[in-house]
Design a protein around this motif. Structure first.
Motif, PDB file in Angstrom:
ATOM      1  N   PRO A 127       0.814  -1.223   0.000  1.00 53.36           N
ATOM      2  CA  PRO A 127       0.000   0.000   0.000  1.00 53.36           C
ATOM      3  C   PRO A 127       0.848   1.273   0.000  1.00 53.36           C
ATOM      4  O   PRO A 127       0.437   2.292  -0.557  1.00 53.36           O
ATOM      5  CB  PRO A 127      -0.834  -0.124   1.277  1.00 53.36           C
ATOM      6  N   GLU A 128       2.036   1.227   0.612  1.00 55.11           N
ATOM      7  CA  GLU A 128       2.922   2.394   0.592  1.00 55.11           C
ATOM      8  C   GLU A 128       3.384   2.699  -0.829  1.00 55.11           C
ATOM      9  O   GLU A 128       3.411   3.858  -1.264  1.00 55.11           O
ATOM     10  CB  GLU A 128       4.133   2.155   1.501  1.00 55.11           C
ATOM     11  N   GLN A 129       3.735   1.651  -1.584  1.00 50.32           N
ATOM     12  CA  GLN A 129       4.175   1.834  -2.965  1.00 50.32           C
ATOM     13  C   GLN A 129       3.029   2.317  -3.844  1.00 50.32           C
ATOM     14  O   GLN A 129       3.213   3.170  -4.719  1.00 50.32           O
ATOM     15  CB  GLN A 129       4.748   0.508  -3.502  1.00 50.32           C
ATOM     16  N   ILE A 130       1.830   1.805  -3.599  1.00 50.51           N
ATOM     17  CA  ILE A 130       0.662   2.228  -4.383  1.00 50.51           C
ATOM     18  C   ILE A 130       0.363   3.708  -4.122  1.00 50.51           C
ATOM     19  O   ILE A 130       0.084   4.472  -5.058  1.00 50.51           O
ATOM     20  CB  ILE A 130      -0.553   1.347  -4.033  1.00 50.51           C
ATOM     21  N   ALA A 131       0.434   4.128  -2.859  1.00 51.91           N
ATOM     22  CA  ALA A 131       0.186   5.537  -2.528  1.00 51.91           C
ATOM     23  C   ALA A 131       1.215   6.435  -3.210  1.00 51.91           C
ATOM     24  O   ALA A 131       0.871   7.515  -3.715  1.00 51.91           O
ATOM     25  CB  ALA A 131       0.220   5.723  -1.016  1.00 51.91           C
TER      26      ALA A 131
END
Length: 236
Positions: free
Chosen positions: A216-220
């Motif tokens: 989720p950090e990479q997606i954000a």
């Protein structure tokens, strides 16, 4: 098992550029730079920032033989954890040092504005900003269920496995860096530069949680980059 690892220095680099079609003044270019930082602010927040200002002529050429009275500026967040390394990067001459509860986009813009408003003794020149460097950062952990019961994030580095303290703030769980007594880089750093009326922004990602596909950090992070591309920034 570790949660993530440190990328080999200098980290995973993302570079974006913005060359506005219309002529912008120095404050408008500062606004563009701060808006870049703002796109990430909900999950990557500055804990310190360095600023370099220079003289330029009316053709936007920087003057290398003379400098403003106060060329170096530094600001840090009072909310930074006590275990984080803070300190100015531009130290010759010593910078103007400021503190604020947190380095929100509004605080950063007003800080840059103050630096640009110092007296310019030569009417043929203007004072403009050249570099904004954000080194110490606080980054959000999105998978709160996984980390809620834990006190630290386990980070694999050349120095071995490191326990990075998890901060519990009103809006979620966060980790910060660089951490004292380690030689590791912070999670993410920013370097923005301005020359001839165009901007270049380098993001260096040091902790793999922000580069692993599907996290989720990479997606954000990728979502923020997509928003910037839609606003006129381009990949370099």
């Amino acid at each position: 098992m570790t949660d993530c690892f440190i990328h080999t220095f200098p980290g995973e680099q993302i570079r974006l550029v913005n060359n506005p079609l219309e002529d912008l003044d120095d404050l408008q270019l500062a606004t563009l730079g701060v808006e870049f930082i703002q796109e990430f602010y909900s999950f990557i927040q500055p804990l310190s920032a360095d600023l370099m200002v220079v003289f330029r002529d009316t053709d936007w050429s920087a003057m290398s033989n003379i400098a403003p009275l106060l060329p170096h500026w530094y600001i840090q967040a009072l909310s930074a954890p006590s275990n984080i390394i803070l300190g100015a990067g531009f130290t010759n001459p010593d910078p103007q040092v400021s503190q604020a509860p947190q380095l929100s986009p509004e605080i950063l813009f007003n800080w840059i504005k103050t630096a640009l408003e110092q007296d310019c003794t030569n009417p043929d020149y203007r004072i403009t900003w050249r570099i904004i460097h954000i080194y110490a950062t606080r980054t959000r952990l999105f998978n709160e269920q996984e980390f809620q019961a834990r006190q630290s994030l386990l980070l694999n580095s050349n120095a071995g496995e490191l326990n990075i303290p998890i901060e519990r703030l009103e809006d979620g769980l966060w980790v910060s860096g660089p951490v004292k007594e380690t030689s590791i880089e912070p999670p993410v750093t920013f370097a923005l530069s301005q020359e001839y009326g165009g901007l270049s922004a380098d993001m260096m990602i040091h902790w793999s949680l922000w580069t692993q596909p599907g996290q989720p950090e990479q997606i954000a992070l990728q979502d923020a980059i997509s928003r910037l591309l839609n606003k006129g920034w381009e990949k370099a």
